[in-house]
Design a protein around this motif. Structure first.
Motif, short mmCIF file in Angstrom:
data_model
loop_
_atom_site.label_atom_id
_atom_site.label_comp_id
_atom_site.label_asym_id
_atom_site.label_seq_id
_atom_site.Cartn_x
_atom_site.Cartn_y
_atom_site.Cartn_z
N THR A 2 47.87 37.85 46.29
CA THR A 2 47.53 39.13 45.68
C THR A 2 46.43 39.77 46.49
O THR A 2 45.48 39.12 46.88
CB THR A 2 47.06 38.93 44.24
N SER A 3 46.55 41.06 46.76
CA SER A 3 45.54 41.77 47.53
C SER A 3 44.79 42.72 46.62
O SER A 3 45.26 43.06 45.53
CB SER A 3 46.22 42.57 48.65
N PRO A 4 43.59 43.17 47.06
CA PRO A 4 42.84 44.12 46.25
C PRO A 4 43.63 45.38 45.90
O PRO A 4 43.37 46.01 44.88
CB PRO A 4 41.63 44.44 47.14
N ALA A 5 44.63 45.71 46.77
CA ALA A 5 45.44 46.91 46.51
C ALA A 5 46.27 46.76 45.25
O ALA A 5 46.71 47.75 44.66
CB ALA A 5 46.35 47.19 47.71
N ASP A 6 46.49 45.53 44.81
CA ASP A 6 47.28 45.29 43.60
C ASP A 6 46.47 45.50 42.33
O ASP A 6 47.01 45.46 41.23
CB ASP A 6 47.82 43.86 43.60
N VAL A 7 45.15 45.68 42.46
CA VAL A 7 44.27 45.89 41.32
C VAL A 7 43.80 47.34 41.31
O VAL A 7 43.18 47.79 42.27
CB VAL A 7 43.04 44.95 41.38
N PRO A 8 44.10 48.11 40.28
CA PRO A 8 43.71 49.53 40.25
C PRO A 8 42.20 49.69 40.17
O PRO A 8 41.48 48.78 39.75
CB PRO A 8 44.39 50.06 38.99
N HIS A 9 41.72 50.85 40.60
CA HIS A 9 40.29 51.14 40.51
C HIS A 9 39.93 51.38 39.04
O HIS A 9 40.52 52.22 38.37
CB HIS A 9 39.94 52.38 41.33
N LEU A 10 38.98 50.61 38.55
CA LEU A 10 38.60 50.68 37.14
C LEU A 10 37.10 50.84 37.00
O LEU A 10 36.33 50.40 37.86
CB LEU A 10 39.04 49.40 36.40
N THR A 11 36.69 51.46 35.90
CA THR A 11 35.26 51.59 35.61
C THR A 11 34.74 50.28 35.02
O THR A 11 35.52 49.44 34.55
CB THR A 11 35.01 52.72 34.60
N THR A 81 39.63 39.71 42.84
CA THR A 81 40.08 39.90 44.22
C THR A 81 39.71 41.28 44.75
O THR A 81 39.85 41.53 45.94
CB THR A 81 41.61 39.73 44.33
N SER A 82 39.25 42.17 43.89
CA SER A 82 38.85 43.51 44.32
C SER A 82 37.33 43.64 44.28
O SER A 82 36.65 42.90 43.55
CB SER A 82 39.48 44.58 43.40
N PRO A 83 36.76 44.56 45.07
CA PRO A 83 35.30 44.73 45.05
C PRO A 83 34.85 45.26 43.69
O PRO A 83 35.50 46.13 43.11
CB PRO A 83 35.06 45.78 46.14
N PRO A 84 33.78 44.75 43.13
CA PRO A 84 33.29 45.27 41.84
C PRO A 84 32.80 46.70 42.01
O PRO A 84 32.25 47.06 43.05
CB PRO A 84 32.13 44.31 41.49
N LEU A 99 34.47 35.27 37.09
CA LEU A 99 35.93 35.35 37.11
C LEU A 99 36.51 34.63 38.33
O LEU A 99 37.54 33.95 38.23
CB LEU A 99 36.38 36.82 37.12
N SER A 100 35.87 34.78 39.47
CA SER A 100 36.34 34.12 40.69
C SER A 100 36.30 32.61 40.54
O SER A 100 37.25 31.90 40.89
CB SER A 100 35.49 34.56 41.88
N ASN A 101 35.20 32.09 40.00
CA ASN A 101 35.07 30.65 39.84
C ASN A 101 35.96 30.12 38.72
O ASN A 101 36.45 28.98 38.78
CB ASN A 101 33.61 30.28 39.60
N LEU A 102 36.17 30.94 37.69
CA LEU A 102 37.12 30.56 36.64
C LEU A 102 38.51 30.40 37.24
O LEU A 102 39.21 29.42 36.98
CB LEU A 102 37.14 31.62 35.54
N HIS A 103 38.90 31.37 38.06
CA HIS A 103 40.22 31.35 38.68
C HIS A 103 40.36 30.10 39.57
O HIS A 103 41.39 29.40 39.51
CB HIS A 103 40.42 32.61 39.53
N ARG A 104 39.34 29.81 40.36
CA ARG A 104 39.36 28.64 41.23
C ARG A 104 39.51 27.35 40.41
O ARG A 104 40.29 26.46 40.76
CB ARG A 104 38.08 28.59 42.07
N SER A 105 38.77 27.26 39.32
CA SER A 105 38.81 26.06 38.49
C SER A 105 40.17 25.88 37.82
O SER A 105 40.71 24.77 37.76
CB SER A 105 37.70 26.10 37.44
N LEU A 106 40.73 26.97 37.30
CA LEU A 106 42.04 26.87 36.64
C LEU A 106 43.12 26.53 37.64
O LEU A 106 44.08 25.81 37.31
CB LEU A 106 42.37 28.18 35.92
N ASP A 107 43.00 27.05 38.88
CA ASP A 107 43.96 26.66 39.93
C ASP A 107 43.91 25.16 40.17
O ASP A 107 44.94 24.50 40.31
CB ASP A 107 43.63 27.40 41.23
N ARG A 108 42.69 24.63 40.25
CA ARG A 108 42.54 23.20 40.51
C ARG A 108 43.13 22.37 39.37
O ARG A 108 43.76 21.34 39.60
CB ARG A 108 41.06 22.85 40.70
N LEU A 109 42.93 22.84 38.15
CA LEU A 109 43.44 22.12 36.98
C LEU A 109 44.91 22.41 36.70
O LEU A 109 45.53 21.75 35.86
CB LEU A 109 42.62 22.51 35.74
N ARG A 110 45.45 23.43 37.41
CA ARG A 110 46.83 23.86 37.20
C ARG A 110 47.06 24.29 35.75
O ARG A 110 48.06 23.92 35.11
CB ARG A 110 47.82 22.77 37.62
#
Length: 239
Positions: A2-11, A81-84, A99-110
């Protein structure tokens, strides 16, 4: 994949709303949002999230109630995956670190985000009882029989449906990590078996990514073992 382009610009407020709805994993009223996080989802913020197909808002009640759509879940999972947004300051930047570390941890735990945040019957009932504006819980029904196991053909149909939703065109490559996110409620062993069986179909290709350095922990965790190698990408349609 997934690239940052897949995440819309949000407030920042729109991001906060997606995160709260993700971690609550249920329909949440504006009264509850105010109690939980100190804000409500109204006006332009609500309109944009609904227009983007990220949030479903029930306006039939006295206070609006919101819930993530499937696309909303996808974006919420990929926010990191997108800049804050700069206007969010250190608070939003810190949230993205979490969120980034949550994602990493859930990936490791599958473990999928949906399974991780899924409400149990007890917690959902407690949430409803503690907030008067929340929708009333349904009357308890008699126990029903457990759902029948999903057949191999049904799992393949789910894979094909997820692929159609994700692919930019027939035959385009889609990461298995994204497919697994779409099918988070499907048993992993059954999904792996379906993917292995689909390799024999004329219109299906499942391959490893040649440049292994480009793989993220999420891509590696989502791989399916076929033969003697891990495979990370799926294409269905003309080559």
């Amino acid at each position: 994949m997934t690239s940052p382009a897949d995440v819309p610009h949000l407030t920042p407020n729109q991001i906060n709303a997606l995160v709260v709805l993700m971690v609550e994993a249920r329909r949440v009223t504006n009264v509850e949002l105010k109690e939980l996080a100190g804000f409500t989802l109204t006006g332009k913020d609500n309109t944009k999230l609904v227009d983007l197909g990220l949030v479903d808002t029930d306006k039939s009640r006295r206070t609006f109630a919101h819930e993530l759509t499937d696309e909303g879940w996808r974006v919420a999972r990929q926010l990191h995956t997108s800049p804050p947004p700069k206007q969010g300051g250190s608070t939003t930047r810190s949230l993205f670190v979490v969120l980034s570390n949550l994602h990493r941890s859930l990936d490791r735990l599958r473990v999928s985000h949906g399974d991780f945040f899924k409400q149990t019957g007890a917690t959902a009932l407690a949430a409803g009882e503690s907030r008067p504006d929340a929708p009333a819980p349904a009357t308890a029904a008699a126990p029903t029989a457990a759902a029948a196991p999903v057949s191999a053909a049904e799992v393949e149909a789910l894979v094909r449906s997820a692929y159609r939703d994700l692919a930019t065109a027939p035959g385009a490559w889609v990461g298995l990590a994204d497919v697994r996110d779409r099918l988070a409620d499907t048993d992993r062993a059954a999904l792996d078996a379906a993917l292995r069986a689909m390799v024999g179909r004329e219109d299906v290709r499942i391959i490893p990514v040649a440049n292994t350095k480009s793989l993220t922990a999420r891509d590696r965790a989502a791989a399916v073992r076929i033969g003697n190698e891990d495979n990370h990408a799926l294409a269905i349609g003309p080559a």
